[in-house]
Design an enzyme around this catalytic site. Structure first.
Site, PDB file in Angstrom:
ATOM      1  CG  HIS A 160      -2.022  -1.020   1.131  1.00 38.36           C
ATOM      2  ND1 HIS A 160      -3.326  -0.685   0.898  1.00 38.36           N
ATOM      3  CD2 HIS A 160      -1.997  -2.376   1.207  1.00 38.36           C
ATOM      4  CE1 HIS A 160      -4.078  -1.785   0.851  1.00 38.36           C
ATOM      5  NE2 HIS A 160      -3.284  -2.832   1.038  1.00 38.36           N
ATOM      6  CG  ASP A 367       0.061   9.471   0.627  1.00 35.43           C
ATOM      7  OD1 ASP A 367       0.014   8.312   1.038  1.00 35.43           O
ATOM      8  OD2 ASP A 367      -0.703  10.376   1.036  1.00 35.43           O
TER       9      ASP A 367
HETATM   10  C1  GDG Z   1      -2.047   3.985   3.347  1.00 36.92           C
HETATM   11  C2  GDG Z   1      -1.086   4.680   2.386  1.00 36.92           C
HETATM   12  C3  GDG Z   1      -2.827   4.547   0.601  1.00 36.92           C
HETATM   13  C4  GDG Z   1      -8.929  10.398   7.488  1.00 36.92           C
HETATM   14  N1  GDG Z   1      -9.375  11.264   8.405  1.00 36.92           N
HETATM   15  C5  GDG Z   1     -10.517  10.759   8.880  1.00 36.92           C
HETATM   16  C6  GDG Z   1     -10.777   9.564   8.234  1.00 36.92           C
HETATM   17  N2  GDG Z   1      -9.787   9.366   7.386  1.00 36.92           N
HETATM   18  C7  GDG Z   1      -9.703   8.223   6.471  1.00 36.92           C
HETATM   19  C8  GDG Z   1      -9.878   8.727   5.075  1.00 36.92           C
HETATM   20  C9  GDG Z   1      -9.161   7.668   4.238  1.00 36.92           C
HETATM   21  C10 GDG Z   1      -8.115   7.142   5.199  1.00 36.92           C
HETATM   22  O1  GDG Z   1      -8.445   7.605   6.505  1.00 36.92           O
HETATM   23  C11 GDG Z   1      -6.732   7.693   4.885  1.00 36.92           C
HETATM   24  O2  GDG Z   1      -6.278   7.065   3.730  1.00 36.92           O
HETATM   25  P1  GDG Z   1      -4.988   7.594   2.952  1.00 36.92           P
HETATM   26  O3  GDG Z   1      -4.938   6.884   1.667  1.00 36.92           O
HETATM   27  O4  GDG Z   1      -5.100   9.057   2.795  1.00 36.92           O
HETATM   28  O5  GDG Z   1      -3.736   7.357   3.880  1.00 36.92           O
HETATM   29  P2  GDG Z   1      -2.975   6.231   4.818  1.00 36.92           P
HETATM   30  O6  GDG Z   1      -3.701   6.055   6.098  1.00 36.92           O
HETATM   31  O7  GDG Z   1      -1.602   6.747   4.962  1.00 36.92           O
HETATM   32  O8  GDG Z   1      -3.005   4.833   4.012  1.00 36.92           O
HETATM   33  C12 GDG Z   1      -1.858   5.477   1.344  1.00 36.92           C
HETATM   34  C13 GDG Z   1      -3.662   3.763   1.585  1.00 36.92           C
HETATM   35  O9  GDG Z   1      -2.862   3.078   2.538  1.00 36.92           O
HETATM   36  C14 GDG Z   1      -4.525   2.712   0.863  1.00 36.92           C
HETATM   37  O10 GDG Z   1      -3.742   1.854   0.097  1.00 36.92           O
HETATM   38  O11 GDG Z   1      -3.674   5.343  -0.207  1.00 36.92           O
HETATM   39  O12 GDG Z   1      -0.969   6.052   0.410  1.00 36.92           O
HETATM   40  O13 GDG Z   1      -0.203   5.541   3.102  1.00 36.92           O
HETATM   41  O14 GDG Z   1     -10.041   6.634   3.885  1.00 36.92           O
HETATM   42  O15 GDG Z   1     -11.251   8.828   4.831  1.00 36.92           O
HETATM   43  N3  GDG Z   1     -11.847   8.807   8.462  1.00 36.92           N
HETATM   44  C15 GDG Z   1     -12.721   9.259   9.406  1.00 36.92           C
HETATM   45  N4  GDG Z   1     -12.513  10.417  10.107  1.00 36.92           N
HETATM   46  C16 GDG Z   1     -11.437  11.178   9.879  1.00 36.92           C
HETATM   47  O16 GDG Z   1     -11.262  12.222  10.519  1.00 36.92           O
HETATM   48  N5  GDG Z   1     -13.835   8.545   9.658  1.00 36.92           N
END
Ligand code: GDG
Length: 458
Positions: A160, A367
């Site tokens: 990921h 990222d």
């Molecule tokens: C890893 C990789 C890759 C965020 N704030 C809140 C909240 N979120 C949720 C978002 C989103 C998730 O968290 C964050 O996903 P990301 O993709 O931005 O980032 P990582 O956690 O670093 O994930 C990344 C991912 O894996 C998938 O393969 O895209 O690059 O680093 O879904 O919605 N959810 C809630 N409240 C919040 O305040 N409920």
């Protein structure tokens, strides 16, 4: 014992223990579970993962039609494996070594031990000739370990996070072992083609694999390497954003912020997400009078994460200093320049913020993909909003109608934000309609289907 046709393995189970919810478990939010739940249900699947506690593993649990097998980790292993090798060695190193990675042989031993435990658990659970899909950087050694005892299985691995360029990866003292671990899979998937290339090159140069960027051979075993950009459950996001309660809340948010233009950042509080540079870019706009706090506001939601790791505490301190500095300088009664929320918002509240935001600012330094960018465009059922996106997020490869910026170039990032604020309405709507189409066409269901299809053919 019944054996399963498909086993998913990830560091964490898609449920967490809770006092309240039925049976003491509640579903953790996230697109991965949403995407895999129906597949697991129809294919007699099992999810193997750590349940977040230390001590003895319980037996297989069934919840909401999902079968889960918790893996037990000892307290000392959680510390050295998870807080150590995962969060302080692999995470920084694979994210371009933005922070120095630490190489501690004790952490490596624990990583090895925990991976062995996961591999053993899987070996007992999968039916003959069936498939195992391993997720992410916590379990890179599992493919090879599993192949050693169960050569009949089809093994897939999806990373990921990014895979770093060879010269950065080469720093790991255990680099060949890590690569051999991954090469044990039949299909190794990455977020972008660049990551796939980095991996194949490292495998050829540092681990004696042979072949091309998309097909490797190691001791007669063939490995397919490709990119499978992950996505979100677009339909679910659209339905959420269309709810009257969410729409109403978005209007309320706007009015509470004095109907100013809203710039929004939503990230885990992680040094890879580029929150500090984003704040400084906004400060630059205010300093140079290209924006004013009477007319616009930056809202930053930072979800607490990995708080025991010193680098995360330092990042938090720096962010809070910058927020304080900007507000001290540029806020006025009734118009605070930066609103900073260090908390996790509920799904509905998050959707309402997406809808209220005129400009979503997603500017990670590095990222794998970034799902926030995809969730934002998908939530804009009104066709409004603009996305400013870092070129170093995997999502930039697909979301080409975003305003792409270099997060290391503060002036360039400030100019990108300004441009997004002033896009002519027709251009803004045109860009958003294309972005929305891309995310809808390539949703998380397509992603899991494509990966499992590739695994089937392997
Ligand atoms: C890893 C990789 C890759 C965020 N704030 C809140 C909240 N979120 C949720 C978002 C989103 C998730 O968290 C964050 O996903 P990301 O993709 O931005 O980032 P990582 O956690 O670093 O994930 C990344 C991912 O894996 C998938 O393969 O895209 O690059 O680093 O879904 O919605 N959810 C809630 N409240 C919040 O305040 N409920």
């Amino acid at each position: 014992m019944r054996r399963h046709d498909l086993v998913i393995m990830a560091n964490r189970l898609p449920m967490r223990r809770s006092g309240r919810a039925s049976g003491g478990w509640e579903r953790s939010p996230g697109g991965l579970v949403t995407a895999l739940h129906p597949v697991l249900r129809t294919r007699e699947g099992l999810w193997i993962g750590w349940d977040g506690t230390s001590g003895r593993a319980s037996r297989t649990i069934e919840h909401d039609g999902l079968q889960m097998k918790p893996v037990a980790l000892a307290t000392r292993d959680i510390d050295a494996f998870y807080h150590g090798f995962c969060n302080r060695t692999i995470w920084p190193l694979f994210h371009d070594a933005i922070r120095p990675a630490e190489f501690n042989p004790r952490w490596w031993e624990a990583y090895h031990r925990v991976n062995e435990r996961f591999a053993k658990a899987a070996a007992r659970q999968v039916a003959r000739n069936r498939a195992v899909w391993i997720h992410d950087f916590h379990l890179l050694l599992v493919p090879q370990m599993l192949r050693a005892t169960r050569p009949d299985l089809r093994i897939g691995l999806f990373l990921h996070i990014p895979f770093p360029p060879e010269e950065i990866f080469a720093r790991v003292p255990w680099r060949a072992s890590l690569l051999h671990g991954m090469i044990g899979a039949d299909v190794v998937g990455f977020q972008t083609w660049k990551d796939a290339q980095n991996f194949s090159r490292a495998s050829r140069h540092l681990a004696d694999a042979e072949g091309t960027d998309s097909n490797l051979t190691f001791h007669g075993h063939k490995v397919r390497v490709n990119s499978f950009p992950i996505s979100i459950d677009a339909k679910e996001m659209e339905t959420l954003a269309a709810r009257p309660s969410v729409q109403k809340r978005a209007v309320e948010i706007k009015s509470r912020l004095g109907n100013r233009r809203i710039l929004l950042g939503v990230d885990r509080l992680d040094y890879t997400k580029g929150i500090e540079a984003r704040l400084v870019a906004f400060e630059r706009l205010l300093e140079t009078h290209q924006a004013s706090s009477d007319r616009c506001v930056l809202v930053q939601v930072a979800v607490p994460s990995r708080e025991t790791v010193p680098e995360y505490e330092q990042t938090r301190t720096r962010i809070e200093e910058i927020v304080g500095r900007i507000n001290g300088e540029f806020s006025h009664p009734g118009s605070v320049a930066v609103h900073y929320f260090r908390r996790n918002l509920g799904r509905e509240e998050l959707a309402a913020w997406y809808l209220a935001a005129d400009v979503m600012v997603v500017t990670p330094l590095c990222d794998g993909m970034n799902l926030v960018a995809k969730e934002y465009v998908s939530s804009r059922v009104d066709g409004g909003g603009a996305l400013v996106l870092s070129e170093f997020a995997g999502a930039a490869q697909e979301l080409r109608q975003a305003i792409i910026v270099n997060p290391y170039d503060i002036d360039g990032m400030a100019a990108g934000i300004r441009r997004a604020l002033h896009l002519p309405r027709s251009e803004q709507r045109f860009r958003m309609s294309i972005l929305r189409m891309v995310v809808r066409r390539h949703d998380v269901q397509e992603w899991s289907g494509t990966f499992l299809g590739a695994l089937e053919r392997a």
